[in-house]
Design a protein around this motif. Structure first.
Motif, short mmCIF file in Angstrom:
data_model
loop_
_atom_site.label_atom_id
_atom_site.label_comp_id
_atom_site.label_asym_id
_atom_site.label_seq_id
_atom_site.Cartn_x
_atom_site.Cartn_y
_atom_site.Cartn_z
N LEU A 406 35.14 52.35 -0.72
CA LEU A 406 35.91 53.33 0.04
C LEU A 406 37.23 52.74 0.52
O LEU A 406 38.29 53.35 0.38
CB LEU A 406 35.08 53.82 1.23
CG LEU A 406 35.79 54.80 2.18
CD1 LEU A 406 36.12 56.09 1.45
CD2 LEU A 406 34.93 55.07 3.41
N VAL A 407 37.16 51.54 1.08
CA VAL A 407 38.35 50.90 1.64
C VAL A 407 39.36 50.55 0.55
O VAL A 407 40.56 50.68 0.72
CB VAL A 407 37.94 49.63 2.42
CG1 VAL A 407 39.14 48.75 2.71
CG2 VAL A 407 37.24 50.02 3.71
N LYS A 408 38.87 50.12 -0.61
CA LYS A 408 39.77 49.63 -1.67
C LYS A 408 40.25 50.72 -2.62
O LYS A 408 40.99 50.43 -3.56
CB LYS A 408 39.07 48.53 -2.45
CG LYS A 408 38.89 47.26 -1.64
CD LYS A 408 38.85 46.04 -2.52
CE LYS A 408 38.96 44.79 -1.69
NZ LYS A 408 39.09 43.58 -2.50
N HIS A 409 39.84 51.95 -2.41
CA HIS A 409 40.27 53.04 -3.30
C HIS A 409 40.81 54.21 -2.50
O HIS A 409 40.49 55.37 -2.76
CB HIS A 409 39.11 53.48 -4.20
CG HIS A 409 38.67 52.43 -5.17
ND1 HIS A 409 37.72 51.48 -4.85
CD2 HIS A 409 39.06 52.17 -6.44
CE1 HIS A 409 37.55 50.67 -5.88
NE2 HIS A 409 38.33 51.06 -6.86
N ARG A 410 41.63 53.91 -1.52
CA ARG A 410 42.27 54.97 -0.74
C ARG A 410 43.34 55.66 -1.58
O ARG A 410 43.97 55.05 -2.45
CB ARG A 410 42.90 54.38 0.52
CG ARG A 410 41.91 53.79 1.52
CD ARG A 410 41.02 54.85 2.12
NE ARG A 410 40.26 54.34 3.26
CZ ARG A 410 39.35 55.03 3.93
NH1 ARG A 410 39.05 56.27 3.55
NH2 ARG A 410 38.70 54.49 4.95
N SER A 411 43.57 56.92 -1.27
CA SER A 411 44.55 57.72 -2.02
C SER A 411 45.96 57.34 -1.61
O SER A 411 46.19 56.72 -0.56
CB SER A 411 44.31 59.20 -1.76
OG SER A 411 44.56 59.51 -0.40
N GLU A 412 46.92 57.76 -2.43
CA GLU A 412 48.33 57.52 -2.11
C GLU A 412 48.71 58.26 -0.83
O GLU A 412 49.53 57.80 -0.04
CB GLU A 412 49.20 57.97 -3.27
CG GLU A 412 50.66 57.57 -3.14
CD GLU A 412 50.85 56.06 -3.05
OE1 GLU A 412 51.72 55.62 -2.26
OE2 GLU A 412 50.13 55.33 -3.76
N GLU A 413 48.08 59.40 -0.62
CA GLU A 413 48.34 60.17 0.60
C GLU A 413 47.92 59.40 1.84
O GLU A 413 48.61 59.41 2.87
CB GLU A 413 47.59 61.50 0.53
CG GLU A 413 47.84 62.40 1.74
CD GLU A 413 47.05 63.71 1.66
OE1 GLU A 413 47.20 64.52 2.58
OE2 GLU A 413 46.29 63.89 0.68
N PHE A 414 46.79 58.68 1.73
CA PHE A 414 46.34 57.84 2.84
C PHE A 414 47.40 56.81 3.20
O PHE A 414 47.71 56.60 4.38
CB PHE A 414 45.02 57.14 2.48
CG PHE A 414 44.62 56.06 3.45
CD1 PHE A 414 43.88 56.35 4.57
CD2 PHE A 414 45.00 54.73 3.22
CE1 PHE A 414 43.52 55.34 5.46
CE2 PHE A 414 44.64 53.72 4.11
CZ PHE A 414 43.90 54.04 5.24
N TRP A 415 47.97 56.16 2.18
CA TRP A 415 48.95 55.11 2.45
C TRP A 415 50.25 55.68 3.00
O TRP A 415 50.88 55.07 3.87
CB TRP A 415 49.21 54.31 1.17
CG TRP A 415 48.04 53.45 0.85
CD1 TRP A 415 47.10 53.64 -0.11
CD2 TRP A 415 47.65 52.26 1.54
NE1 TRP A 415 46.14 52.67 -0.07
CE2 TRP A 415 46.45 51.79 0.93
CE3 TRP A 415 48.17 51.54 2.60
CZ2 TRP A 415 45.79 50.65 1.35
CZ3 TRP A 415 47.52 50.40 3.03
CH2 TRP A 415 46.35 49.96 2.42
#
Length: 852
Positions: A406-415
């Motif tokens: 979950l932590v290592k596959h955040r969406s671009e929107e999250f970033w």
């Protein structure tokens, strides 16, 4: 076309042109400020756009870069003791302006002026020192830990770039296929330097702190980084980079940076080691008064910072801003320049918290080189709340979610929503570029070659062959020895791992071999933290009793060269079954079963004397169960795909081992208990370097022959080993009860740096001391027990193995390290037991070590 439509399009075009011009009409000025007379760069010079609040200070090299989104026409450069310079600027352009400042004092024509002798710096009646003492006096209350509850979000960005890569390199045939990498350059971030980013890691976390009871929880919300593929572990690289660029708390007495400890300019000892000067006063937008306090080491060869701080005068005496540099005179490898900038924001109660930390270091093999690489770490702290109590479960000190899917596959929107800073244009392309790079066959071939040279293994995907350093070696028993082996990789399976090798000695004409099977119980690589696996293995090979080297394999070619006699070997058949479990608290245990058959080789014998007759045993078999406990608080690792190495920190490491031998179980011949404890500690000593200390003690309960006693670690190679006794002979000392200590002090050039001319060599002093005290009970002394194996002797019958008497064995050394930046040479002295056969009093040993 009617006129109405024509004028509408014309108006829109003009509006677009004006808007575009406004957006891109950024004024950027960079350059270097120097003394007009000496031509030397000037640090801490104020550079600002005239009539604006936009300004910066020059760094340790006199360099600056100034940006404004609005058109600017004038630049003002000012520095205490120099005439203020005002220069014209071309609005809306990027330009380079180098500035020469002239001293304010004027030289009179035909008049000889004799100035007074420059007053000696002193702390007495010095307002700058009085101010820094106020900062020291109040620093505890300005730390976040002084609040009952604190919470904040952190954005952590780590970036490394190649520096000033030649355009001609990209045109060479070999590199043409990597053109997309060379095109991604950044010439704006650092004025006058071209950056080619190759590494990027971002992390967003939430921190919760409670003062009483003290608890701190860091929850990682998201993490992303480049993946180099192959044998390179990107997470491991990131751990090491962040260890180099550790988070700096200026309120600590000492701060860790570039793997070394530096005294903070607001340490309680700082007035004794730094010079302080009041260089400016500043008024903020809210009319708060700040004092600019500059500082420099009293002795510029000591590993201390230089720089400046802005100090509040509101009664808190807090640091509102700090800029730290490493001066050019310190003994620091590979680092051309370094700058740490810390910014603090005001809390509602008037105190300050760290809002941004920005660290830049420029690396090269020598300081004259214009090439190398540059690392930047930025930490931005947001959503800062004080005394906002959360439920008790929030502060429970549990391990963060680093590594979860979950932590290592955040969406671009999250970033986009959680990134508290911005990526440069070049940084934003790093992920895609490295991903494209790792899919290129040419890159994979290059990585294979690099892996073979650096780690000794050649990968074939699911299996890798090595290590290359053990392919060939020699010794008195086996003669010329060839070995080949390998192991499976995580590409074969993340659950099950195999490792094997086969070796042949052309003198003893015997095959040796090893095979192991490891099953991971957490579906992770067995080289990853936390380990949880079962391993079964069998090994048939030779070994020198008492030889335990902590840095290299015994059959390494270079270790074939040994001093003195070393023809007493063992042939070992070892069956092992181990269960290993590591916990996130950094506590681990290992439970094992071991069936061990020893056969003497070379001139070694298993002899007993009964009724005047010499009886020889060919084999000694033991069956053991063991329990090993290890606790290494806050331990981190430099992690590779197929290995891991602990990163040294200031926390102790505890080891406790218990072994039980069973007679009659799987052929075991003896009943016994063995207990061994060890503690390792790395002490940071600020400007005095660091000290590594280890201490251990062991005791054997029961009656056993000498191969099962504590055969103390000896070293007859020419390599210096930290944990062994380097002038002790193999099999020289045994005991069933012992205590040992070792100290290794590294002064990091503290003395050599103060010797003129000599300091240019950048050598560093090292001193070590080791002592061993032990004893042997009557029941385990073969001179008093006929049924025990007699101690080994020389061909002439002289003893070579002894028990320690009332006097401990002692050796020490003085040495020089950092020769050619990676060689350590020690002159070792043995202080006692010099009457033993072939006991050397002096020896020269060498060790390879890369360090900053």
């Amino acid at each position: 076309m009617n006129y109405h439509t024509f004028f509408k399009k014309l108006l829109l075009s003009l509006l677009f042109l004006v808007t575009t011009t406004t957006l891109f009409a950024q004024t950027i000025v960079s350059g270097v400020v120097t003394d007009a007379n000496t031509k030397q760069p000037l640090s801490f010079v104020s550079v600002a756009f005239t009539g604006s609040t936009i300004g910066v200070s020059t760094n340790a090299d006199g360099k600056f870069v100034l940006r404004s989104a609005n058109p600017q026409t004038q630049l003002q450069v000012s520095f205490l003791g120099y005439k203020t310079a005002t220069l014209a600027v071309t609005a809306g352009k990027e330009q380079v302006i180098n500035v020469k400042l002239f001293p304010e004092s004027r030289q009179l024509t035909e008049v000889t002026v004799k100035g007074q002798k420059r007053p000696k710096y002193t702390n007495r009646d010095n307002p700058a020192v009085e101010l820094i003492r106020k900062v020291i006096e109040n620093k505890d209350k300005n730390r976040p830990e002084n609040y009952d509850y604190v919470e904040y979000k952190t954005y952590d960005k780590m970036q490394f770039s190649f520096l000033n890569v030649s355009d001609k390199l990209a045109q060479k045939k070999f590199f043409r296929k990597y053109k997309f990498m060379f095109d991604n350059r950044d010439s704006v971030t650092i004025p006058g330097k071209s950056l080619l980013p190759f590494y990027l890691n971002e992390k967003v976390s939430q921190t919760y702190y409670r003062k009483n009871p003290a608890d701190k929880k860091v929850k990682v919300l998201g993490e992303r980084g480049v993946n180099f593929g192959g044998a390179i572990d990107s997470d491991g690289i990131g751990q090491y980079f962040k260890h180099m660029y550790a988070e700096i708390d200026i309120y600590d007495a000492n701060v860790l940076f570039l793997t070394n400890q530096w005294m903070s300019p607001i340490s309680s000892l700082a007035p004794s080691f730094y010079k302080f000067f009041i260089t400016d006063t500043v008024t903020t937008d809210d009319n708060a008064k700040l004092v600019e306090l500059s500082f420099t080491p009293r002795n510029t060869t000591d590993r201390l910072f230089e720089g400046r701080m802005l100090i509040t005068l509101d009664g808190n005496y807090a640091v509102q801003k700090a800029v730290l540099y490493a001066n050019r005179n310190i003994n620091l490898n590979y680092v051309k320049s370094m700058q740490v900038e810390l910014d603090f924001d005001k809390n509602p109660d008037g105190r300050y918290h760290l809002s941004k930390s920005h660290t830049i270091a420029d690396f090269a093999y020598n300081k004259e080189s214009q090439k190398g690489f540059l690392g930047i770490r930025s930490l931005v702290y947001g959503n800062y709340l004080i005394n906002n109590k959360q439920p008790d479960t929030t502060y429970t000190a549990v391990e963060s979610e680093v590594g979860s899917d979950l932590v290592k596959h955040r969406s671009e929107e999250f970033w986009q929503q959680n990134r508290l800073d911005t990526l440069t244009r070049a940084e934003s392309k790093v992920y895609k570029n490295i991903d494209s790079l790792t899919n290129m066959p040419a890159y994979k071939r290059t990585l294979d070659i690099a892996s073979l040279l650096l780690f000794g293994y050649k990968s074939f995907g699911k299996f890798e062959v090595g290590p290359a350093s053990a392919f060939y070696s020699f010794n008195p028993v086996e003669g010329f020895r060839l070995r080949a082996g390998g192991r499976t990789t995580p590409e074969f399976s993340t659950r099950i791992f195999f490792e094997t090798y086969a070796a042949y000695g052309f003198k003893d004409e015997r095959w040796k071999y090893f095979f192991s099977t490891t099953y991971s119980l957490n579906n992770k690589s067995i080289y990853k933290f936390p380990q949880h696996y079962i391993r079964a293995s069998f090994q048939r090979d030779t070994k020198i009793p008492g030889l335990v080297l902590d840095f290299v394999r015994e059959d390494n070619f270079l270790l074939s060269f040994k001093r003195g006699d070393n023809d007493k070997y063992l042939y070992n058949d070892i069956y092992r079954l181990d269960y290993v479990h590591e916990f996130r608290s950094k506590f681990s245990f290992k439970v094992g079963f071991n069936k061990w058959t020893q056969e003497p080789a070379g001139s070694l014998k298993f002899n007993t004397v009964q009724n005047g007759n010499v009886l020889s045993d060919r084999y000694l078999t033991t069956s053991e169960v063991s329990l090993n406990l290890r606790y290494a608080p806050n331990e981190q690792y430099y992690q590779g795909k197929m290995f891991r190495t602990p990163i040294i920190n200031g926390y102790p490491i505890f080891n406790l081992s218990y072994t039980r031998g069973f007679k009659g179980f799987f052929g075991g011949e003896y009943n016994y208990h063995s207990l061994l404890g060890r503690v390792d500690k790395h002490f940071y000593l600020s400007f005095l370097g660091f000290l590594d200390v280890w201490g251990e003690a062991g005791h054997i309960f029961g009656k056993v022959p000498y191969p099962l006693l504590n055969i103390h670690r000896a070293n007859q190679t020419y390599a210096y080993d930290i944990n062994s006794f380097n002038l002790m002979n193999f099999l020289e000392f045994v005991s069933d009860d012992y205590q040992a200590i070792g100290l290794d002090q590294h002064f990091q050039g503290f003395f050599f740096n103060k010797i003129p001319l000599f300091k240019k060599l950048k050598w560093r002093e090292v001193v070590s001391f080791k002592a061993l005290y032990g004893s042997l009970r009557t029941e385990n002394n073969p001179n008093l027990q006929q049924d025990l194996y007699k101690f080994p002797v020389t061909e002439e019958g002289a003893p070579i193995t002894y028990s320690l008497g009332k006097t401990p064995y002692i050796e020490g050394s003085v040495g020089i390290e950092n020769i050619f930046k990676f060689v350590r040479v020690d002159l070792v002295r043995r202080f006692n037991y010099l009457d033993h056969p072939n006991a050397p009093e002096w020896g020269v040993r060498m060790r390879i070590k890369f360090d900053f």
